[in-house]
Design a protein around this motif. Structure first.
Motif, PDB file in Angstrom:
ATOM      1  N   SER A   1     -13.418  -1.900 -14.065  1.00 26.53           N
ATOM      2  CA  SER A   1     -13.703  -3.004 -13.147  1.00 26.53           C
ATOM      3  C   SER A   1     -15.218  -3.198 -12.973  1.00 26.53           C
ATOM      4  O   SER A   1     -15.644  -4.054 -12.198  1.00 26.53           O
ATOM      5  CB  SER A   1     -13.054  -2.735 -11.794  1.00 26.53           C
ATOM      6  N   SER A   2     -16.055  -2.434 -13.707  1.00 29.60           N
ATOM      7  CA  SER A   2     -17.508  -2.584 -13.580  1.00 29.60           C
ATOM      8  C   SER A   2     -17.944  -3.961 -14.094  1.00 29.60           C
ATOM      9  O   SER A   2     -17.200  -4.624 -14.824  1.00 29.60           O
ATOM     10  CB  SER A   2     -18.212  -1.467 -14.362  1.00 29.60           C
ATOM     11  N   PRO A   3     -19.179  -4.419 -13.707  1.00 35.54           N
ATOM     12  CA  PRO A   3     -19.628  -5.743 -14.165  1.00 35.54           C
ATOM     13  C   PRO A   3     -19.709  -5.816 -15.702  1.00 35.54           C
ATOM     14  O   PRO A   3     -19.872  -4.777 -16.350  1.00 35.54           O
ATOM     15  CB  PRO A   3     -21.044  -5.865 -13.567  1.00 35.54           C
ATOM     16  N   TRP A   4     -19.641  -7.031 -16.252  1.00 35.67           N
ATOM     17  CA  TRP A   4     -19.552  -7.201 -17.707  1.00 35.67           C
ATOM     18  C   TRP A   4     -20.731  -6.556 -18.430  1.00 35.67           C
ATOM     19  O   TRP A   4     -20.568  -5.930 -19.478  1.00 35.67           O
ATOM     20  CB  TRP A   4     -19.424  -8.696 -18.077  1.00 35.67           C
TER      21      TRP A   4
ATOM     22  N   THR B   1     -23.148  -2.608 -22.044  1.00 32.91           N
ATOM     23  CA  THR B   1     -24.140  -1.574 -22.316  1.00 32.91           C
ATOM     24  C   THR B   1     -23.435  -0.270 -22.692  1.00 32.91           C
ATOM     25  O   THR B   1     -23.816   0.412 -23.645  1.00 32.91           O
ATOM     26  CB  THR B   1     -25.038  -1.347 -21.071  1.00 32.91           C
ATOM     27  N   ALA B   2     -22.374   0.061 -21.958  1.00 30.96           N
ATOM     28  CA  ALA B   2     -21.638   1.301 -22.258  1.00 30.96           C
ATOM     29  C   ALA B   2     -21.040   1.233 -23.662  1.00 30.96           C
ATOM     30  O   ALA B   2     -21.066   2.209 -24.411  1.00 30.96           O
ATOM     31  CB  ALA B   2     -20.538   1.504 -21.219  1.00 30.96           C
TER      32      ALA B   2
ATOM     33  N   ALA C   1     -30.497  -2.818 -29.860  1.00 36.11           N
ATOM     34  CA  ALA C   1     -29.405  -3.744 -30.192  1.00 36.11           C
ATOM     35  C   ALA C   1     -28.965  -4.540 -28.969  1.00 36.11           C
ATOM     36  O   ALA C   1     -28.225  -5.517 -29.091  1.00 36.11           O
ATOM     37  CB  ALA C   1     -28.223  -2.972 -30.762  1.00 36.11           C
ATOM     38  N   LEU C   2     -29.443  -4.162 -27.783  1.00 30.21           N
ATOM     39  CA  LEU C   2     -29.049  -4.860 -26.553  1.00 30.21           C
ATOM     40  C   LEU C   2     -29.289  -6.361 -26.622  1.00 30.21           C
ATOM     41  O   LEU C   2     -28.515  -7.143 -26.101  1.00 30.21           O
ATOM     42  CB  LEU C   2     -29.853  -4.287 -25.372  1.00 30.21           C
ATOM     43  N   PHE C   3     -30.398  -6.760 -27.282  1.00 24.64           N
ATOM     44  CA  PHE C   3     -30.685  -8.208 -27.260  1.00 24.64           C
ATOM     45  C   PHE C   3     -29.658  -9.005 -28.052  1.00 24.64           C
ATOM     46  O   PHE C   3     -29.534 -10.210 -27.904  1.00 24.64           O
ATOM     47  CB  PHE C   3     -32.135  -8.540 -27.652  1.00 24.64           C
TER      48      PHE C   3
ATOM     49  N   ILE D   1     -27.039  -9.272 -25.103  1.00 30.06           N
ATOM     50  CA  ILE D   1     -27.493  -9.858 -23.843  1.00 30.06           C
ATOM     51  C   ILE D   1     -28.585 -10.890 -24.185  1.00 30.06           C
ATOM     52  O   ILE D   1     -29.777 -10.567 -24.252  1.00 30.06           O
ATOM     53  CB  ILE D   1     -28.023  -8.767 -22.880  1.00 30.06           C
ATOM     54  N   PRO D   2     -28.179 -12.139 -24.450  1.00 28.68           N
ATOM     55  CA  PRO D   2     -29.124 -13.152 -24.935  1.00 28.68           C
ATOM     56  C   PRO D   2     -30.334 -13.345 -24.021  1.00 28.68           C
ATOM     57  O   PRO D   2     -31.397 -13.763 -24.494  1.00 28.68           O
ATOM     58  CB  PRO D   2     -28.280 -14.420 -25.033  1.00 28.68           C
TER      59      PRO D   2
END
Ligand code: HEM
Length: 440
Positions: A11-14, A19-20, A182-184, A187-188
């Motif tokens: 239920s954590s935020p998207w 990230t996980a 790789a986060l970018f 997460i645009p």
């Protein structure tokens, strides 16, 4: 769609879930299946609910759905900066069908056989410096081998300035997408100059484009033969339309990246597990013994235990942990009807570790593939249906030749017994520590 979860799930935020998933995909999938069972729901972007499955029945329902009703492009959308908007992985419907028709002929089993000798030669050259008692880093060698193989197959390049330039540029291009950089992709909002990996990306992608467009221009003037680049340039559809420069640039980059990192990761895992499991090494050496002085590629690629070792590697660490389709219509999967705009995800990783399908799923046990023939919904490292991996034959062929050549010529030993886990490099998962080995 409503925020109501279709199935239980975190239920954590998207952005937290995303990230996980980037940091530890396998770990998160294990946690979710233990806590919620399957199917489970996740939120990986603000708009879409992702529903994860892990069974052959779900694979069948997803892979046999009408391709017009299930889109893969939106799921692969995060890869757009890496591959380009016209990449085969990012397009759907008729556009995908047309491009897939263009791209299939160079990857059929018969054509792939043309690359056998070169794969072997490249392996010989890159292991030439392996001397008794030296320490070698398997992942580095596998990355060089697979990069040289794919550069040869696509561009016909074996050596020289251009070959070196492509090698150097691709390595620095890919390094931008490692680990949390790789986060970018996912997460645009991070695609801003203040985020250093993005700024670096803009610089390198410019150079990559210049190099590829230069080649496209010169090839259009002087068509060459035999490599995949030339084959793509020569093809046209029923109306006489060929492939545009932008489409070509994106497909070349897609093939370079999809064909390089995936095979390198699979080879690194294979060599790790072969040497981690003494009985497997013994069986493989016995099977390869008759080929020690006569490396007959046509016969080697048919060896059953070698084939089983490659499959078992791809089962245990499937490199691409999941495939997904965004539903354009409601779709019933395993009796559950999912609404339009849901992302139906087949977790390759969880399917391959489903104990109903594979006994002792955590064990590296190639023999299972000799004892039982798994069907194309049970063993799914290359996805399936209209989107099944284009390079499947190529990858298996390359894996077999490289492994056979190394096992036939070297006695290796793992340099340490540290626990190895899967770590992200771009979009694939390599063994942690890069698999150092000692040449005996
Ligand atoms: C062990 C190595 C490899 C693995 C595990 C792998 C895995 C995959 C997977 C899971 C997909 C998605 C399939 C789906 O959505 O159903 C895929 C797609 C694709 N792969 Fe591979 N791959 C490998 C090697 C290669 C190679 C060597 C090439 C080319 C030289 C390649 C080119 C592609 C392309 C172009 C697609 C997109 C197909 C489409 O959307 O129509 N792959 N691969």
């Amino acid at each position: 769609m409503s925020d109501q979860k279709i199935f239980p799930g975190p239920s954590s935020p998207w952005w937290w879930q995303t990230t996980a998933l980037i940091r530890n995909s396998y770990g998160l999938l294990d946690k979710c299946i233990n806590k919620y069972g399957t199917p489970f729901s996740m939120k990986i972007n603000p708009q879409t609910q992702f529903v994860f499955f892990d069974s052959p029945e779900a694979a069948r329902d997803i892979f046999t759905a009408n391709y017009k009703d299930v889109f893969a492009g939106p799921i692969s959308k995060p890869l757009e900066p890496l591959l380009g908007s016209k990449s085969l992985l990012l397009i759907d419907h008729d556009e995908h069908l047309r491009m897939r028709r263009f791209m299939t002929p160079p990857f059929t089993g018969n054509v792939v056989r043309d690359y056998g000798e070169i794969i072997r030669d490249i392996t010989v050259v890159n292991t030439g410096s392996w001397k008794k008692n030296s320490r070698v880093v398997i992942q580095d060698t596998m990355q060089t081998i697979s990069l040289e193989v794919i550069l040869h197959a696509i561009f016909g390049l074996k050596e020289g300035k251009r070959f070196e330039k492509y090698k150097q540029l691709l390595v620095s291009y890919l390094s931008i997408f490692n680990g949390k950089n790789a986060l970018f992709l996912y997460i645009p909002k991070l695609r801003k100059k203040f985020f250093r990996p993005w700024a670096k990306y803009l610089g390198v992608v410019k150079e990559v484009n210049e190099l590829i467009y230069e080649d496209i221009k010169s090839r259009r003037k002087n068509p060459q033969q035999h490599d995949i680049f030339s084959r793509l340039l020569a093809i046209c559809d029923d109306d006489g339309n060929g492939i545009s420069d932008l489409e070509l640039r994106d497909q070349l980059l897609t093939l370079l990246l999809a064909g390089h990192e995936t095979t390198a990761a699979s080879l690194s895992w294979s060599l790790y597990w072969i040497h981690k499991t003494p009985q497997v090494l013994r069986n493989l050496c016995d099977e390869l013994q008759p080929f020690k002085n006569d490396f007959n590629i046509d016969n080697i690629v048919k060896l059953p235990f070698l084939d089983a070792v490659c499959r078992e590697t791809l089962r245990l660490y499937p490199i691409v942990p999941a495939i997904g389709r965004l539903l354009q219509q409601p779709l019933t999967i395993m009796g559950h009807t999912l609404p339009e705009k849901t992302a139906a995800i087949l977790s390759i990783y969880l399917t391959h570790r489903n104990p109903d399908l594979y006994s002792d799923p955590q064990l590296f046990f190639p023999q299972r593939f000799i004892e039982k023939q798994y069907n194309s919904y049970e063993f799914v490292p290359f996805g399936g249906g209209a989107r099944r991996c284009l390079g499947m034959h190529f990858a298996l062929y390359e894996m077999k030749i490289v492994i056979a050549q190394i096992i036939s010529n070297f006695q290796l030993q793992l340099a340490n017994d540290k626990t190895v886990i899967a770590v992200r490099r771009g979009v694939t998962f390599f063994p942690s520590g890069k698999v150092p080995m000692i040449v005996k």
